[in-house]
Design a protein around this motif. Structure first.
Motif, PDB file in Angstrom:
ATOM      1  N   ASP A  11      -6.451  11.871   2.047  1.00 23.28           N
ATOM      2  CA  ASP A  11      -5.323  12.605   2.626  1.00 23.28           C
ATOM      3  C   ASP A  11      -5.039  12.134   4.053  1.00 23.28           C
ATOM      4  N   VAL A  12      -4.974  10.823   4.219  1.00 26.10           N
ATOM      5  CA  VAL A  12      -4.822  10.229   5.552  1.00 26.10           C
ATOM      6  C   VAL A  12      -3.362  10.235   5.999  1.00 26.10           C
ATOM      7  N   GLY A  13      -3.158  10.654   7.220  1.00 23.92           N
ATOM      8  CA  GLY A  13      -1.847  10.588   7.850  1.00 23.92           C
ATOM      9  C   GLY A  13      -1.953   9.899   9.195  1.00 23.92           C
ATOM     10  N   LEU A  14      -0.857   9.298   9.629  1.00 19.41           N
ATOM     11  CA  LEU A  14      -0.836   8.623  10.931  1.00 19.41           C
ATOM     12  C   LEU A  14       0.497   8.888  11.611  1.00 19.41           C
ATOM     13  N   VAL A  15       0.427   9.414  12.818  1.00 22.72           N
ATOM     14  CA  VAL A  15       1.611   9.616  13.650  1.00 22.72           C
ATOM     15  C   VAL A  15       1.418   8.806  14.922  1.00 22.72           C
ATOM     16  N   HIS A  16       2.349   7.919  15.209  1.00 24.47           N
ATOM     17  CA  HIS A  16       2.248   7.092  16.408  1.00 24.47           C
ATOM     18  C   HIS A  16       2.507   7.934  17.657  1.00 24.47           C
ATOM     19  N   PRO A  17       2.070   7.440  18.828  1.00 21.64           N
ATOM     20  CA  PRO A  17       2.263   8.213  20.069  1.00 21.64           C
ATOM     21  C   PRO A  17       3.724   8.581  20.354  1.00 21.64           C
ATOM     22  N   ASN A  18       4.667   7.783  19.837  1.00 23.45           N
ATOM     23  CA  ASN A  18       6.087   8.098  20.055  1.00 23.45           C
ATOM     24  C   ASN A  18       6.609   9.167  19.100  1.00 23.45           C
ATOM     25  N   GLY A  19       5.718   9.699  18.247  1.00 22.56           N
ATOM     26  CA  GLY A  19       6.113  10.742  17.314  1.00 22.56           C
ATOM     27  C   GLY A  19       6.524  10.253  15.949  1.00 22.56           C
ATOM     28  N   GLN A  20       6.617   8.934  15.775  1.00 23.11           N
ATOM     29  CA  GLN A  20       7.013   8.389  14.476  1.00 23.11           C
ATOM     30  C   GLN A  20       5.858   8.512  13.480  1.00 23.11           C
ATOM     31  N   ARG A  21       6.162   9.068  12.309  1.00 18.03           N
ATOM     32  CA  ARG A  21       5.140   9.175  11.268  1.00 18.03           C
ATOM     33  C   ARG A  21       5.112   7.896  10.453  1.00 18.03           C
ATOM     34  N   ALA A  22       3.936   7.262  10.371  1.00 20.75           N
ATOM     35  CA  ALA A  22       3.787   6.002   9.643  1.00 20.75           C
ATOM     36  C   ALA A  22       3.160   6.201   8.276  1.00 20.75           C
ATOM     37  N   LEU A  23       2.243   7.174   8.152  1.00 19.28           N
ATOM     38  CA  LEU A  23       1.543   7.419   6.889  1.00 19.28           C
ATOM     39  C   LEU A  23       1.445   8.922   6.655  1.00 19.28           C
ATOM     40  N   GLN A  24       1.478   9.310   5.389  1.00 20.30           N
ATOM     41  CA  GLN A  24       1.370  10.728   5.067  1.00 20.30           C
ATOM     42  C   GLN A  24       0.659  10.919   3.738  1.00 20.30           C
ATOM     43  N   THR A  47       1.283  -2.266   7.192  1.00 19.01           N
ATOM     44  CA  THR A  47       0.445  -2.700   8.306  1.00 19.01           C
ATOM     45  C   THR A  47      -0.339  -1.529   8.875  1.00 19.01           C
ATOM     46  N   SER A  48       0.296  -0.382   9.002  1.00 22.83           N
ATOM     47  CA  SER A  48      -0.409   0.805   9.499  1.00 22.83           C
ATOM     48  C   SER A  48      -1.580   1.162   8.590  1.00 22.83           C
ATOM     49  N   LEU A  49      -1.373   1.072   7.286  1.00 27.94           N
ATOM     50  CA  LEU A  49      -2.441   1.365   6.329  1.00 27.94           C
ATOM     51  C   LEU A  49      -3.616   0.421   6.527  1.00 27.94           C
ATOM     52  N   ASP A 219      -5.700  -7.066  -9.547  1.00 22.23           N
ATOM     53  CA  ASP A 219      -5.977  -6.183 -10.681  1.00 22.23           C
ATOM     54  C   ASP A 219      -5.189  -4.886 -10.600  1.00 22.23           C
ATOM     55  N   ARG A 220      -4.892  -4.457  -9.386  1.00 15.81           N
ATOM     56  CA  ARG A 220      -4.275  -3.155  -9.182  1.00 15.81           C
ATOM     57  C   ARG A 220      -3.219  -3.253  -8.100  1.00 15.81           C
ATOM     58  N   ILE A 221      -2.125  -2.531  -8.293  1.00 21.88           N
ATOM     59  CA  ILE A 221      -1.004  -2.580  -7.361  1.00 21.88           C
ATOM     60  C   ILE A 221      -0.737  -1.170  -6.841  1.00 21.88           C
ATOM     61  N   VAL A 222      -0.601  -1.058  -5.525  1.00 20.92           N
ATOM     62  CA  VAL A 222      -0.219   0.194  -4.882  1.00 20.92           C
ATOM     63  C   VAL A 222       1.172   0.007  -4.287  1.00 20.92           C
ATOM     64  N   GLY A 223       2.098   0.860  -4.689  1.00 26.83           N
ATOM     65  CA  GLY A 223       3.450   0.821  -4.140  1.00 26.83           C
ATOM     66  C   GLY A 223       3.582   1.834  -3.025  1.00 26.83           C
ATOM     67  N   LEU A 224       3.995   1.366  -1.853  1.00 29.32           N
ATOM     68  CA  LEU A 224       4.089   2.217  -0.662  1.00 29.32           C
ATOM     69  C   LEU A 224       5.528   2.215  -0.159  1.00 29.32           C
ATOM     70  N   ARG A 225       6.057   3.385   0.137  1.00 27.64           N
ATOM     71  CA  ARG A 225       7.399   3.494   0.718  1.00 27.64           C
ATOM     72  C   ARG A 225       7.439   4.720   1.618  1.00 27.64           C
ATOM     73  N   GLY A 226       7.971   4.526   2.816  1.00 24.91           N
ATOM     74  CA  GLY A 226       8.062   5.633   3.749  1.00 24.91           C
ATOM     75  C   GLY A 226       6.730   6.251   4.099  1.00 24.91           C
ATOM     76  N   GLY A 227       5.668   5.441   4.080  1.00 23.44           N
ATOM     77  CA  GLY A 227       4.344   5.928   4.429  1.00 23.44           C
ATOM     78  C   GLY A 227       3.675   6.760   3.362  1.00 23.44           C
ATOM     79  N   VAL A 228       4.237   6.766   2.144  1.00 22.01           N
ATOM     80  CA  VAL A 228       3.716   7.565   1.037  1.00 22.01           C
ATOM     81  C   VAL A 228       3.435   6.654  -0.156  1.00 22.01           C
ATOM     82  N   VAL A 229       2.341   6.897  -0.864  1.00 22.79           N
ATOM     83  CA  VAL A 229       2.044   6.137  -2.080  1.00 22.79           C
ATOM     84  C   VAL A 229       2.989   6.595  -3.187  1.00 22.79           C
ATOM     85  N   VAL A 230       3.813   5.645  -3.686  1.00 21.40           N
ATOM     86  CA  VAL A 230       4.760   5.937  -4.760  1.00 21.40           C
ATOM     87  C   VAL A 230       4.101   5.749  -6.122  1.00 21.40           C
TER      88      VAL A 230
END
Length: 280
Positions: A11-24, A47-49, A219-230
């Motif tokens: 359940d990892v999230g990342l918010v940059h110091p400028n307030g932008q959310r990169a991961l959720q 890249t954030s991940l 072997d495995r593919i993770v699709g990421l969009r908007g900081g969320v695993v699709v």
């Protein structure tokens, strides 16, 4: 703690110091020896991940397990020791321009060497044969003693990969490692990372721009969009429709190394058996 996972994000999230959310809400487990590709449009958070996984950034929320440890609970020295077991390949390797290629590659093991050996290797490279062997796998052996400021961007990327091949870590994290390479070299280089994983048992987590490379080698593919695993699925189960939905805002064409590459159907139609290492 998941002892079988080289990397686990809870359940990892990342918010940059400028307030932008990169991961959720990222939940991701990479078993030891697994090969996982992360794909997604520009700005998806790839890249954030990778930086959170490498402990280059500390997550704002959730927790991370890395090679059986909780990294942010360790002392400074123990964290440095843990990081030495992880190989990070940057899209633009942070290599000092005046450094010789041989020294840049040997730097992969600085975390394991004594201070005296590390210092001595800066003056007189301590394992020229080992550095040359790693470079040869990426068709770079002829640049062994060149200064890094004489190399192209693609050559620097291969030096960064050779550094991690020489390091022989337990976990390889690669952030767009072949973005500056032509399709033939990119395919060869990704194949060598996969061969390293197969030969040493290291886990491999790589973000890639080209979905055809991801489907072919991983072997495995993770699709990421908007900081969320699709989606998070075996490569054989990833369909064109899933990819088109992932890249819906990027136009009708999927990003590939080869423009004519047909990825219709799913991963199985596009996969070939991983090559043996090209080390020579």
């Amino acid at each position: 703690m998941n002892a079988d996972a080289a990397l686990a994000l809870h359940d990892v999230g990342l918010v940059h110091p400028n307030g932008q959310r990169a991961l959720q809400g990222i939940a991701l487990a990479v078993p030891r020896g697994a090969r996982v590709a992360v794909v997604g449009p520009s700005g998806a958070g790839k890249t954030s991940l990778l930086r959170v996984a490498a402990t280059a950034l500390r997550a704002s929320e959730g927790r991370i397990e890395l090679l059986g440890e909780h990294p942010w609970q360790l002392s400074g020295g123990a964290l440095r020791t843990l990081r030495a077991r992880v190989g990070l390949i940057h899209q633009a390797p942070p290599i000092p321009p005046r450094l010789r290629v041989v020294t840049a590659v040997l730097a992969g093991r600085l975390g394991r060497w004594s201070p005296w050996r590390a210092l001595g290797s800066l003056l007189v490279p301590s394992d020229i044969a080992g550095a040359e062997a790693a470079l040869a796998r990426l068709d770079m052996a002829d640049r062994l003693f060149d200064r890094c400021d004489r190399l192209s961007g693609g050559q620097l990327q291969r030096v960064g990969m050779a550094r991690v091949l020489y390091q022989a870590p337990e976990l390889i994290l690669a952030d767009e490692p072949v973005s500056a390479l032509d399709p033939t070299l990119a395919d060869m280089a990704v194949g060598e990372l996969v061969a390293q994983s197969r030969n040493t048992g290291a886990a491999l987590l790589a973000s890639l721009h080209a979905v055809d490379l991801a489907l072919k080698w991983f072997d495995r593919i993770v699709g990421l969009r908007g900081g969320v695993v699709v989606f998070d699925a075996p490569a054989a189960e990833v369909s064109r429709a899933m990819l088109q939905e992932l890249y819906a805002n990027e136009g009708s064409l999927l990003p590939t190394q080869a423009p004519s590459h047909d990825i219709e159907g799913a991963g199985d139609a596009n996969r070939t058996a991983p090559r043996p290492s090209a080390c020579r």
